[in-house]
Write a protein that holds these residues in place. Structure first.
Motif, PDB file in Angstrom:
ATOM      1  N   SER A 291     -49.142  30.295  33.623  1.00 48.69           N
ATOM      2  CA  SER A 291     -49.300  31.032  32.371  1.00 48.69           C
ATOM      3  C   SER A 291     -50.030  30.152  31.375  1.00 48.69           C
ATOM      4  CB  SER A 291     -47.929  31.437  31.816  1.00 48.69           C
ATOM      5  OG  SER A 291     -47.135  30.282  31.599  1.00 48.69           O
ATOM      6  N   GLY A 292     -50.895  30.750  30.626  1.00 50.73           N
ATOM      7  CA  GLY A 292     -51.581  29.999  29.591  1.00 50.73           C
ATOM      8  C   GLY A 292     -52.986  29.602  29.982  1.00 50.73           C
ATOM      9  N   CYS A 293     -53.931  30.035  29.163  1.00 53.42           N
ATOM     10  CA  CYS A 293     -55.333  29.722  29.398  1.00 53.42           C
ATOM     11  C   CYS A 293     -55.603  28.231  29.270  1.00 53.42           C
ATOM     12  CB  CYS A 293     -56.179  30.510  28.399  1.00 53.42           C
ATOM     13  SG  CYS A 293     -57.953  30.337  28.618  1.00 53.42           S
ATOM     14  N   ARG A 294     -54.820  27.551  28.415  1.00 55.71           N
ATOM     15  CA  ARG A 294     -55.057  26.126  28.177  1.00 55.71           C
ATOM     16  C   ARG A 294     -54.780  25.296  29.435  1.00 55.71           C
ATOM     17  NH1 ARG A 294     -52.502  23.536  22.857  1.00 55.71           N
ATOM     18  NH2 ARG A 294     -53.957  25.087  22.004  1.00 55.71           N
ATOM     19  N   ILE A 295     -53.720  25.626  30.169  1.00 54.76           N
ATOM     20  CA  ILE A 295     -53.406  24.884  31.401  1.00 54.76           C
ATOM     21  C   ILE A 295     -54.529  25.066  32.409  1.00 54.76           C
ATOM     22  CG2 ILE A 295     -51.852  24.733  33.386  1.00 54.76           C
ATOM     23  CD1 ILE A 295     -49.579  25.556  31.551  1.00 54.76           C
ATOM     24  N   ALA A 296     -54.980  26.315  32.578  1.00 55.14           N
ATOM     25  CA  ALA A 296     -56.065  26.583  33.518  1.00 55.14           C
ATOM     26  C   ALA A 296     -57.339  25.853  33.106  1.00 55.14           C
ATOM     27  CB  ALA A 296     -56.316  28.082  33.600  1.00 55.14           C
ATOM     28  N   SER A 297     -57.635  25.859  31.823  1.00 57.81           N
ATOM     29  CA  SER A 297     -58.833  25.170  31.330  1.00 57.81           C
ATOM     30  C   SER A 297     -58.749  23.677  31.608  1.00 57.81           C
ATOM     31  CB  SER A 297     -59.003  25.416  29.828  1.00 57.81           C
ATOM     32  OG  SER A 297     -59.230  26.782  29.568  1.00 57.81           O
ATOM     33  N   HIS A 298     -57.565  23.097  31.426  1.00 58.28           N
ATOM     34  CA  HIS A 298     -57.387  21.661  31.681  1.00 58.28           C
ATOM     35  C   HIS A 298     -57.592  21.343  33.168  1.00 58.28           C
ATOM     36  CE1 HIS A 298     -55.868  17.585  31.410  1.00 58.28           C
ATOM     37  NE2 HIS A 298     -55.005  17.863  32.378  1.00 58.28           N
ATOM     38  N   LEU A 299     -57.048  22.177  34.051  1.00 56.69           N
ATOM     39  CA  LEU A 299     -57.216  21.953  35.492  1.00 56.69           C
ATOM     40  C   LEU A 299     -58.689  22.022  35.880  1.00 56.69           C
ATOM     41  CD1 LEU A 299     -54.228  24.075  36.881  1.00 56.69           C
ATOM     42  CD2 LEU A 299     -54.375  21.585  36.720  1.00 56.69           C
ATOM     43  N   LEU A 300     -59.391  22.996  35.339  1.00 57.59           N
ATOM     44  CA  LEU A 300     -60.820  23.128  35.654  1.00 57.59           C
ATOM     45  C   LEU A 300     -61.625  21.977  35.060  1.00 57.59           C
ATOM     46  CD1 LEU A 300     -61.141  26.982  35.072  1.00 57.59           C
ATOM     47  CD2 LEU A 300     -61.433  25.790  37.257  1.00 57.59           C
ATOM     48  N   TYR A 301     -61.204  21.512  33.893  1.00 56.11           N
ATOM     49  CA  TYR A 301     -61.907  20.399  33.241  1.00 56.11           C
ATOM     50  C   TYR A 301     -61.805  19.122  34.077  1.00 56.11           C
ATOM     51  CZ  TYR A 301     -62.876  16.641  29.931  1.00 56.11           C
ATOM     52  OH  TYR A 301     -63.363  15.505  29.329  1.00 56.11           O
ATOM     53  N   ILE A 302     -60.586  18.797  34.552  1.00 59.89           N
ATOM     54  CA  ILE A 302     -60.425  17.545  35.304  1.00 59.89           C
ATOM     55  C   ILE A 302     -61.053  17.625  36.697  1.00 59.89           C
ATOM     56  CG2 ILE A 302     -58.358  16.842  34.051  1.00 59.89           C
ATOM     57  CD1 ILE A 302     -56.651  17.847  36.319  1.00 59.89           C
ATOM     58  N   LEU A 303     -61.234  18.852  37.228  1.00 59.95           N
ATOM     59  CA  LEU A 303     -61.918  18.994  38.511  1.00 59.95           C
ATOM     60  C   LEU A 303     -63.433  18.820  38.363  1.00 59.95           C
ATOM     61  CD1 LEU A 303     -59.973  21.987  40.108  1.00 59.95           C
ATOM     62  CD2 LEU A 303     -60.008  19.618  40.912  1.00 59.95           C
ATOM     63  N   LEU A 305     -66.024  20.883  37.988  1.00 59.62           N
ATOM     64  CA  LEU A 305     -66.775  21.692  38.939  1.00 59.62           C
ATOM     65  C   LEU A 305     -68.039  22.255  38.296  1.00 59.62           C
ATOM     66  CD1 LEU A 305     -63.757  23.713  40.377  1.00 59.62           C
ATOM     67  CD2 LEU A 305     -64.946  21.827  41.515  1.00 59.62           C
ATOM     68  N   PRO A 306     -69.098  22.449  39.082  1.00 58.95           N
ATOM     69  CA  PRO A 306     -70.284  23.135  38.552  1.00 58.95           C
ATOM     70  C   PRO A 306     -69.905  24.549  38.131  1.00 58.95           C
ATOM     71  CG  PRO A 306     -70.747  22.126  40.691  1.00 58.95           C
ATOM     72  CD  PRO A 306     -69.275  22.044  40.493  1.00 58.95           C
ATOM     73  N   SER A 307     -70.513  25.035  37.059  1.00 57.11           N
ATOM     74  CA  SER A 307     -70.153  26.362  36.560  1.00 57.11           C
ATOM     75  C   SER A 307     -71.392  27.101  36.077  1.00 57.11           C
ATOM     76  CB  SER A 307     -69.139  26.243  35.416  1.00 57.11           C
ATOM     77  OG  SER A 307     -69.707  25.514  34.331  1.00 57.11           O
ATOM     78  N   SER A 308     -71.235  28.409  35.919  1.00 59.08           N
ATOM     79  CA  SER A 308     -72.332  29.235  35.430  1.00 59.08           C
ATOM     80  C   SER A 308     -71.754  30.440  34.705  1.00 59.08           C
ATOM     81  CB  SER A 308     -73.216  29.702  36.587  1.00 59.08           C
ATOM     82  OG  SER A 308     -72.458  30.460  37.520  1.00 59.08           O
ATOM     83  N   GLY A 309     -72.561  30.995  33.791  1.00 55.38           N
ATOM     84  CA  GLY A 309     -72.138  32.175  33.060  1.00 55.38           C
ATOM     85  C   GLY A 309     -71.601  31.846  31.683  1.00 55.38           C
ATOM     86  N   PRO A 310     -71.422  32.888  30.833  1.00 47.97           N
ATOM     87  CA  PRO A 310     -70.885  32.685  29.479  1.00 47.97           C
ATOM     88  C   PRO A 310     -69.444  32.195  29.519  1.00 47.97           C
ATOM     89  CG  PRO A 310     -71.066  35.020  30.006  1.00 47.97           C
ATOM     90  CD  PRO A 310     -71.738  34.291  31.113  1.00 47.97           C
ATOM     91  N   SER A 311     -68.998  31.587  28.451  1.00 45.93           N
ATOM     92  CA  SER A 311     -67.699  30.904  28.430  1.00 45.93           C
ATOM     93  C   SER A 311     -66.528  31.828  28.750  1.00 45.93           C
ATOM     94  CB  SER A 311     -67.477  30.245  27.062  1.00 45.93           C
ATOM     95  OG  SER A 311     -67.568  31.226  26.036  1.00 45.93           O
ATOM     96  N   LYS A 312     -66.565  33.083  28.310  1.00 51.69           N
ATOM     97  CA  LYS A 312     -65.419  33.973  28.512  1.00 51.69           C
ATOM     98  C   LYS A 312     -65.226  34.373  29.968  1.00 51.69           C
ATOM     99  CE  LYS A 312     -65.014  36.004  23.916  1.00 51.69           C
ATOM    100  NZ  LYS A 312     -64.979  37.263  23.126  1.00 51.69           N
ATOM    101  N   CYS A 313     -66.309  34.389  30.738  1.00 51.29           N
ATOM    102  CA  CYS A 313     -66.191  34.770  32.157  1.00 51.29           C
ATOM    103  C   CYS A 313     -66.918  33.757  33.040  1.00 51.29           C
ATOM    104  CB  CYS A 313     -66.705  36.180  32.389  1.00 51.29           C
ATOM    105  SG  CYS A 313     -68.396  36.447  31.809  1.00 51.29           S
ATOM    106  N   ARG A 314     -66.863  32.496  32.650  1.00 57.46           N
ATOM    107  CA  ARG A 314     -67.561  31.448  33.397  1.00 57.46           C
ATOM    108  C   ARG A 314     -66.964  31.302  34.794  1.00 57.46           C
ATOM    109  NH1 ARG A 314     -68.386  26.541  29.836  1.00 57.46           N
ATOM    110  NH2 ARG A 314     -70.051  27.945  29.116  1.00 57.46           N
ATOM    111  N   ALA A 315     -67.842  31.204  35.795  1.00 56.25           N
ATOM    112  CA  ALA A 315     -67.410  31.047  37.187  1.00 56.25           C
ATOM    113  C   ALA A 315     -67.615  29.608  37.617  1.00 56.25           C
ATOM    114  CB  ALA A 315     -68.193  31.987  38.093  1.00 56.25           C
ATOM    115  N   TYR A 316     -66.590  29.038  38.254  1.00 57.88           N
ATOM    116  CA  TYR A 316     -66.619  27.644  38.690  1.00 57.88           C
ATOM    117  C   TYR A 316     -66.767  27.591  40.210  1.00 57.88           C
ATOM    118  CZ  TYR A 316     -64.964  26.678  33.975  1.00 57.88           C
ATOM    119  OH  TYR A 316     -64.846  26.607  32.598  1.00 57.88           O
TER     120      TYR A 316
END
Length: 328
Positions: A291-303, A305-316
Motif C-alpha cells: 500500500s502506498g505510492c511512496r513505497i513503490a516509488s522508493h523500490l523502483l528508485y533503488i532498482l 530501471l530504464p523507464s519511459s512515458g509520462p510520470s503518472k503512467c511511467r513504465a519501468y
C-alpha cells in the motif's frame, strides 16, 4: 573458447515461476509439472556436453550454445555451434532413454520403452534443416563457402541406438556423448585446409551473438490461464507463504518472522516471466500487494530501471534485473 554461454532456458524459468504462483489445486498444475520435467531433462542433456568438451585439446575451437537466429521471417535454433578455422559443426543434443531405432525407409526415429513405441523427430533431418538455414544465414553476411557438418549427440547413458545394416548415415551423424572428443579429433584431422582466419571467426561469432533472439512466449496464454489466477504478493523465502509485509524498509513474514531486504526482486522477476516485461507504479503495488505510492516509488528508485512515458503512467523495464538469466 565459449563465445556464448548456455543460460537456463527462459521456458524453464517461466514454468517454475508459473508453478510457484498457481494455487496447489489448480487444474493445469499436473500438465505444467510434466512439461517442466521434460524441459529440465532436455537442459540437463545439453549441459552434459560441457564435461566432454573439457577433454578436447587446446585448439582453435569457439563454442556458441543455445542460438536462435532469424531467417526469412522465421527462426531456427541450434543447441551448440562449433566454429573452427576449418569448418563449422552443428551439434544437436538428445537426452532420451530407451532403445532408439532409426527407420531408414520412412526416415523416422522410434523410441522403444517397455515394448511401447513412440515416434520422435529424426535428428538427422532436423540438423539437415539447420544446416541449410545456417548456410543461407551466413551468405547474408558474405560467407558463401562455409563448410558445415552436423552431428546428433545422445547424452542419456540408458539410450541404445539401433538401425538397419545399410543405414550408413547413422554411423556418420549419430553418436553417444562419450564419443564426442574422439569424433571432433577425427573431424579436425580430416580437414587440413584453413577456410577462416581468426578475425573471420571473431566476426562470425559477433554476428551470431548480435542476432540471437530469445523466445518471447506468453506462458499464460499458452496454458489458457488468466492473469487473475496468479497469486500476488511476496513469497517468504523461508516458509514460502505469500504474506510478506514492508516494515522499516525490510520485508517481514508474519508467519515465521523471517526478514529480507530484497525479497521483492524475485517477485518482480516472476512478474517479468509471467505477465509483461514492464511495470508501472500501480502495477507494482498491485502485484507485490503493498500500500502506498511512496513505497513503490522508493523500490523502483533503488532498482534504477530504464523507464519511459509520462510520470503518472511511467513504465519501468524489468529486463535488467533478469540479465543474469542471459535473456539477451
Amino acid at each position: 573458447m565459449i563465445a556464448k554461454e548456455r543460460g537456463i532456458p527462459i521456458r524453464i524459468l517461466k514454468l517454475e515461476s508459473l508453478l510457484k504462483r498457481l494455487p496447489a489445486n489448480h487444474s493445469k498444475r499436473l500438465r505444467i509439472e510434466e512439461d517442466l520435467a521434460i524441459a529440465k531433462a532436455g537442459f540437463r542433456g545439453e549441459q552434459s556436453i560441457d564435461y566432454y568438451l573439457d577433454f578436447l585439446p587446446n585448439l582453435d575451437y569457439t563454442f556458441l550454445h543455445d542460438l536462435r537466429l532469424p531467417i526469412r521471417q522465421q527462426f531456427f535454433q541450434i543447441d551448440t555451434l562449433l566454429l573452427t578455422p576449418y569448418y563449422l559443426l552443428i551439434i544437436e543434443m538428445k537426452n532420451i532413454a530407451g532403445t532408439i531405432y532409426f527407420d531408414d525407409v520412412f526416415q523416422q526415429m522410434i523410441r522403444i520403452v517397455d515394448e511401447k513405441e513412440e515416434r520422435f523427430i529424426n535428428p538427422i533431418l532436423q540438423t539437415d534443416r539447420q544446416k541449410l538455414l545456417l548456410k543461407e544465414w551466413l551468405r547474408l553476411y558474405g560467407y558463401l563457402e562455409a563448410p558445415i557438418y552436423t552431428v546428433a549427440v545422445f547424452s542419456n547413458p540408458k539410450a541404445i541406438i539401433k538401425t538397419s545394416a545399410n543405414n550408413h548415415r547413422i554411423a556418420q551423424n549419430i553418436i553417444q556423448i562419450e564419443q564426442l572428443p574422439h569424433y571432433l579429433t577425427n573431424l579436425a584431422q580430416n580437414q587440413p585446409t584453413e577456410i577462416f582466419k581468426k578475425k573471420d571467426i571473431q566476426k562470425i561469432s559477433f554476428l551470431l551473438n548480435k542476432h540471437h533472439t530469445f523466445i518471447e512466449s506468453d506462458i499464460l496464454a499458452w496454458y489458457q490461464i488468466s492473469e487473475n489466477e496468479i497469486r500476488k504478493g511476496i513469497q517468504c523465502p523461508k516458509c514460502h507463504q505469500f504474506s510478506m509485509d514492508r516494515i522499516k524498509r525490510k520485508w517481514e513474514c508474519p508467519s515465521c518472522q523471517h526478514r529480507s531486504k530484497d525479497a521483492h526482486i524475485l517477485a518482480l522477476k516472476e512478474y517479468y516471466f509471467l505477465i509483461r516485461s514492464t511495470i508501472t507504479n500501480k502495477q507494482l503495488r498491485d502485484f507485490l500487494q503493498v500500500s502506498g505510492c511512496r513505497i513503490a516509488s522508493h523500490l523502483l528508485y533503488i532498482l534504477n530501471l530504464p523507464s519511459s512515458g509520462p510520470s503518472k503512467c511511467r513504465a519501468y523495464d524489468l529486463k535488467p534485473i533478469c540479465s543474469n538469466n542471459q535473456l539477451d
